[in-house]
Scaffold this motif. Structure first.
Motif, PDB file in Angstrom:
ATOM      1  N   LEU A  92      11.580   1.683   3.652  1.00  0.00           N
ATOM      2  CA  LEU A  92      11.885   1.736   2.221  1.00  0.00           C
ATOM      3  C   LEU A  92      11.529   0.422   1.529  1.00  0.00           C
ATOM      4  O   LEU A  92      11.099   0.405   0.368  1.00  0.00           O
ATOM      5  CB  LEU A  92      13.364   2.043   2.012  1.00  0.00           C
ATOM      6  CG  LEU A  92      13.844   3.433   2.444  1.00  0.00           C
ATOM      7  CD1 LEU A  92      15.351   3.547   2.274  1.00  0.00           C
ATOM      8  CD2 LEU A  92      13.142   4.524   1.651  1.00  0.00           C
ATOM      9  N   ASN A  93      11.714  -0.687   2.257  1.00  0.00           N
ATOM     10  CA  ASN A  93      11.348  -1.993   1.686  1.00  0.00           C
ATOM     11  C   ASN A  93       9.833  -2.137   1.511  1.00  0.00           C
ATOM     12  O   ASN A  93       9.371  -2.792   0.575  1.00  0.00           O
ATOM     13  CB  ASN A  93      11.841  -3.128   2.592  1.00  0.00           C
ATOM     14  CG  ASN A  93      13.346  -3.217   2.654  1.00  0.00           C
ATOM     15  OD1 ASN A  93      14.043  -2.716   1.779  1.00  0.00           O
ATOM     16  ND2 ASN A  93      13.855  -3.855   3.700  1.00  0.00           N
ATOM     17  N   LEU A  94       9.085  -1.526   2.420  1.00  0.00           N
ATOM     18  CA  LEU A  94       7.638  -1.715   2.435  1.00  0.00           C
ATOM     19  C   LEU A  94       6.903  -0.739   1.537  1.00  0.00           C
ATOM     20  O   LEU A  94       5.979  -1.129   0.822  1.00  0.00           O
ATOM     21  CB  LEU A  94       7.106  -1.581   3.869  1.00  0.00           C
ATOM     22  CG  LEU A  94       7.635  -2.557   4.918  1.00  0.00           C
ATOM     23  CD1 LEU A  94       6.918  -2.326   6.238  1.00  0.00           C
ATOM     24  CD2 LEU A  94       7.451  -4.001   4.464  1.00  0.00           C
ATOM     25  N   ARG A  95       7.248   0.529   1.596  1.00  0.00           N
ATOM     26  CA  ARG A  95       6.437   1.553   0.937  1.00  0.00           C
ATOM     27  C   ARG A  95       6.404   1.365  -0.577  1.00  0.00           C
ATOM     28  O   ARG A  95       7.356   0.886  -1.186  1.00  0.00           O
ATOM     29  CB  ARG A  95       6.941   2.942   1.289  1.00  0.00           C
ATOM     30  CG  ARG A  95       8.293   3.309   0.706  1.00  0.00           C
ATOM     31  CD  ARG A  95       8.724   4.654   1.235  1.00  0.00           C
ATOM     32  NE  ARG A  95       9.909   5.158   0.527  1.00  0.00           N
ATOM     33  CZ  ARG A  95      10.539   6.281   0.849  1.00  0.00           C
ATOM     34  NH1 ARG A  95      10.105   7.016   1.871  1.00  0.00           N
ATOM     35  NH2 ARG A  95      11.581   6.683   0.157  1.00  0.00           N
ATOM     36  N   GLU A  96       5.283   1.763  -1.162  1.00  0.00           N
ATOM     37  CA  GLU A  96       5.058   1.502  -2.580  1.00  0.00           C
ATOM     38  C   GLU A  96       6.146   2.102  -3.464  1.00  0.00           C
ATOM     39  O   GLU A  96       6.610   1.461  -4.404  1.00  0.00           O
ATOM     40  CB  GLU A  96       3.696   2.036  -3.010  1.00  0.00           C
ATOM     41  CG  GLU A  96       3.346   1.708  -4.450  1.00  0.00           C
ATOM     42  CD  GLU A  96       1.888   1.987  -4.779  1.00  0.00           C
ATOM     43  OE1 GLU A  96       1.413   1.527  -5.836  1.00  0.00           O
ATOM     44  OE2 GLU A  96       1.204   2.650  -3.970  1.00  0.00           O
ATOM     45  N   PRO A 139      12.140   4.576  -8.770  1.00  0.00           N
ATOM     46  CA  PRO A 139      11.438   3.886  -9.867  1.00  0.00           C
ATOM     47  C   PRO A 139      11.959   2.485 -10.153  1.00  0.00           C
ATOM     48  O   PRO A 139      11.197   1.598 -10.543  1.00  0.00           O
ATOM     49  CB  PRO A 139      11.669   4.810 -11.065  1.00  0.00           C
ATOM     50  CG  PRO A 139      11.948   6.152 -10.468  1.00  0.00           C
ATOM     51  CD  PRO A 139      12.666   5.888  -9.189  1.00  0.00           C
ATOM     52  N   ASN A 140      13.246   2.274  -9.946  1.00  0.00           N
ATOM     53  CA  ASN A 140      13.835   0.972 -10.256  1.00  0.00           C
ATOM     54  C   ASN A 140      13.856   0.014  -9.065  1.00  0.00           C
ATOM     55  O   ASN A 140      14.254  -1.141  -9.206  1.00  0.00           O
ATOM     56  CB  ASN A 140      15.261   1.165 -10.787  1.00  0.00           C
ATOM     57  CG  ASN A 140      15.280   1.970 -12.070  1.00  0.00           C
ATOM     58  OD1 ASN A 140      14.405   1.818 -12.917  1.00  0.00           O
ATOM     59  ND2 ASN A 140      16.281   2.840 -12.218  1.00  0.00           N
ATOM     60  N   GLN A 141      13.457   0.505  -7.896  1.00  0.00           N
ATOM     61  CA  GLN A 141      13.432  -0.329  -6.694  1.00  0.00           C
ATOM     62  C   GLN A 141      12.138  -0.103  -5.913  1.00  0.00           C
ATOM     63  O   GLN A 141      12.156   0.453  -4.819  1.00  0.00           O
ATOM     64  CB  GLN A 141      14.633  -0.031  -5.800  1.00  0.00           C
ATOM     65  CG  GLN A 141      15.968  -0.491  -6.352  1.00  0.00           C
ATOM     66  CD  GLN A 141      17.079  -0.203  -5.364  1.00  0.00           C
ATOM     67  OE1 GLN A 141      17.516   0.931  -5.178  1.00  0.00           O
ATOM     68  NE2 GLN A 141      17.542  -1.257  -4.703  1.00  0.00           N
ATOM     69  N   PRO A 142      10.998  -0.506  -6.461  1.00  0.00           N
ATOM     70  CA  PRO A 142       9.728  -0.289  -5.762  1.00  0.00           C
ATOM     71  C   PRO A 142       9.634  -1.146  -4.501  1.00  0.00           C
ATOM     72  O   PRO A 142      10.307  -2.181  -4.381  1.00  0.00           O
ATOM     73  CB  PRO A 142       8.685  -0.716  -6.796  1.00  0.00           C
ATOM     74  CG  PRO A 142       9.404  -1.691  -7.665  1.00  0.00           C
ATOM     75  CD  PRO A 142      10.819  -1.188  -7.748  1.00  0.00           C
ATOM     76  N   GLY A 143       8.806  -0.712  -3.569  1.00  0.00           N
ATOM     77  CA  GLY A 143       8.600  -1.478  -2.351  1.00  0.00           C
ATOM     78  C   GLY A 143       7.557  -2.567  -2.531  1.00  0.00           C
ATOM     79  O   GLY A 143       6.978  -2.730  -3.599  1.00  0.00           O
ATOM     80  N   ARG A 144       7.285  -3.310  -1.463  1.00  0.00           N
ATOM     81  CA  ARG A 144       6.437  -4.492  -1.575  1.00  0.00           C
ATOM     82  C   ARG A 144       4.946  -4.199  -1.424  1.00  0.00           C
ATOM     83  O   ARG A 144       4.119  -4.962  -1.898  1.00  0.00           O
ATOM     84  CB  ARG A 144       6.835  -5.521  -0.506  1.00  0.00           C
ATOM     85  CG  ARG A 144       8.263  -6.025  -0.633  1.00  0.00           C
ATOM     86  CD  ARG A 144       8.446  -7.355   0.069  1.00  0.00           C
ATOM     87  NE  ARG A 144       8.155  -7.344   1.478  1.00  0.00           N
ATOM     88  CZ  ARG A 144       9.028  -7.031   2.428  1.00  0.00           C
ATOM     89  NH1 ARG A 144      10.262  -6.657   2.091  1.00  0.00           N
ATOM     90  NH2 ARG A 144       8.689  -7.076   3.704  1.00  0.00           N
ATOM     91  N   LEU A 145       4.597  -3.119  -0.743  1.00  0.00           N
ATOM     92  CA  LEU A 145       3.198  -2.893  -0.389  1.00  0.00           C
ATOM     93  C   LEU A 145       2.587  -1.731  -1.167  1.00  0.00           C
ATOM     94  O   LEU A 145       3.090  -0.619  -1.128  1.00  0.00           O
ATOM     95  CB  LEU A 145       3.075  -2.607   1.116  1.00  0.00           C
ATOM     96  CG  LEU A 145       3.630  -3.678   2.047  1.00  0.00           C
ATOM     97  CD1 LEU A 145       3.405  -3.283   3.494  1.00  0.00           C
ATOM     98  CD2 LEU A 145       3.008  -5.040   1.758  1.00  0.00           C
TER      99      LEU A 145
END
Length: 542
Positions: free
Chosen positions: A201-205, A210-216
């Motif tokens: 969840l942290n990585l995926r786009e 919508p309010n918490q997008p991932g990093r990649l």
């Protein structure tokens, strides 16, 4: 580098084994196409085929498969769990190596035109090939599926890009276009499924919403558990590995796993992977660790090691890297052969191999001599103060030498293709158009190949000049020979451009190509003189 395109057509039949095999056979029997995978699904009643080849070969293979489908698949009787709108539902073309997205767009349009014309069926364009935002994605175009297609085709905004705006009951409609290569990639964790999913969840786009997008970017991911291996995985789809490369996904996962005190134990690629994806990883770790690695084989080995791709099962580059599977990397028959064979081939009573192949051979040797001098300087105690300089000068010379080897065959192939194009029949208007197009394309290649050689050798003069100034002085004759070889190769390429310009009808195009070749040739002459003067200066002062 050979032009390789992947094609992944999805046909609406996954239960009738005879039909599935007949479509596969049509692909296998197409010259220049290599069938890599057939994935038939019973519940989806759908089969996904994966094959690769040259631009022309993948078009021919896709058309051959479509002809079989047209004869043997009846959409009026089709039921399945997967959304669909046609017998050949979707046919994406995917750039793998030596080819751009723009070129693949052209390939998809050629396929669409020929499919629509031959079978009289509606064809839509999607992805990078689409020019309309409201019909760019598969869900947009496929909305309403086969059952709603008859009414859809009556609407002006849904008229097909190619073919009739008519409902063809047995076929439905086909969507074709271009997408980037999707890398299916899993990262191994000694953790729970929940911990793996938290990292996903942290990585995926899309992140957690919508309010918490991932990093990649261009990254889809979930966490799951593999009972058979007693470990969890972050299962990732990288939809554009140029935006988010494999090694970035791996390193970012390691960061989060470290924060959670969770062990990462390697990763795995599912299916095949382009060579470029592993070379990206290799270059990252080379830069990160300050390594000095030149050979492609060693770079691939480094990437496999650093990513832990052998953790769950052996990763064999020959069967897992697309270009290695189809022989799309490195030298062709001339380049792989012996010097004796090449010399005798040139001396034979045939027009090819000729001056262009000789020019590429000589230029490759010239760049190789420059790299050799660097290797004879690097790592020796006498010149250890130059190690950093050699690390900078050797790679471009080594790369030029390696890149020029395929040009030995490319020049002969371009000439042969031009001669074959001129032999095409001209009995009908259609045949004349086809011959004209083939001759034009082949002529373009006879010019692009030597221009590419000129461009490649142009990258060698700066490092070779610096090598002449500081490299192992005992190798000065090697630098001199190398410079002369590169200049000779440039002259050979230049002459080949000029002679093939006679076949170009457009005056402005001829002028542009001539100007480009003249600029590069002038730089080669000046570059050669600079190298020779630098050697002479050192020799006279020693």
């Amino acid at each position: 580098m050979a032009k390789i395109i992947e094609c992944v057509p999805n046909f609406s039949e996954g239960r009738d084994k005879a039909v599935v095999e007949a479509v596969a056979a049509a692909v296998r029997e197409t010259p220049g196409a290599t069938l890599l995978d057939v994935d038939a699904g019973e519940s989806t009643n759908r089969t996904v085929y994966t094959f690769v080849g040259s631009p022309s070969a993948v078009v021919e293979a896709a058309l051959a498969a479509a002809r079989v489908a047209y004869a043997r698949i009846d959409m009026t009787k089709h039921k399945g769990a997967h959304p669909r709108m046609g017998a050949l539902d979707v046919c994406p073309f995917i750039p793998v190596s030596g080819v751009t997205v723009e070129e693949c767009v052209g390939v998809s349009k050629i396929f669409a035109l020929r499919l629509a014309k031959e079978l009289s069926v509606p064809v839509y364009l999607y992805g990078a090939a689409s020019s309309r935002d409201y019909r760019r994605t598969m869900p947009q175009i496929r909305a309403g599926e086969y059952e709603g297609l008859r009414d859809k085709l009556r609407q002006e905004e849904w008229s097909p890009d190619f073919g009739p705006s008519e409902f063809v009951p047995r076929w439905g409609a086909t969507v074709t276009g271009v997408r980037k290569f999707l890398v299916a990639y899993n990262i191994n964790l000694l953790s729970t499924k929940e911990q793996a999913h938290r990292i996903a969840l942290n990585l995926r786009e899309q992140g957690r919403g919508p309010n918490q997008p991932g990093r990649l970017r261009c990254c889809q991911a979930i966490g799951w558990y593999l009972e058979e291996h007693n470990l969890a995985q972050i299962s990732i789809n990288l939809t554009d590995f140029d935006v988010t490369p494999i090694h970035i996904a791996y390193e970012e996962a390691k960061k989060d796993a470290g924060d959670m005190k969770v062990a990462v134990t390697g990763s795995e690629v599912v299916g095949l992977v382009p060579l470029a994806a592993l070379l990206q990883a290799a270059e990252y770790y080379i830069a990160k660790e300050g390594l000095f690695i030149l050979e492609e084989e060693q770079k691939v080995h480094l990437a496999i090691n650093r990513l832990g791709l052998n953790a769950l099962s052996p990763f064999n580059p020959k069967t897992r890297i697309i270009e290695y599977c189809v022989g799309g990397v490195g030298a062709g028959q001339l380049g792989r052969g012996s010097v004796e064979e090449l010399v005798k081939g040139v001396a034979a009573r045939t027009p090819a191999p000729g001056g262009g192949s000789v020019a590429a051979t000589v230029a490759a040797l010239g760049a190789a001599l420059g790299a050799m001098v660097g290797q004879m300087t690097y790592g020796k105690r006498q010149w250890e103060g130059l190690d950093a300089t050699m690390r900078r000068l050797i790679p471009p010379l080594h790369k030029a030498a390696t890149d020029l080897i395929p040009a030995i065959d490319a020049d002969t192939a371009a000439f042969n293709a031009y001669m074959e194009a001129n032999k095409l029949p001209q009995n009908t208007e259609e045949e004349r158009k086809k011959r004209t197009a083939a001759v034009k394309e082949a002529t373009e290649q006879t010019i692009q190949v030597p221009l590419s050689l000129l461009t490649t050798q142009d990258t060698t003069w700066e490092p070779l000049t610096q090598m002449a100034v500081v490299g192992n002085i005992n190798c000065r004759s090697d630098i001199q020979v190398g410079a002369r070889c590169l200049e000779a190769g440039a002259w050979g390429a230049y002459y080949n451009v000029l002679v093939n310009l006679d076949n170009v009808e457009d005056a402005e195009t001829r002028k542009a190509y001539r100007s480009q070749a003249e600029v590069l040739m002038e730089r080669a002459k000046k570059g050669c003189q600079a190298v020779l003067q630098a050697v002479d200066k050192r020799a006279s002062s020693s």
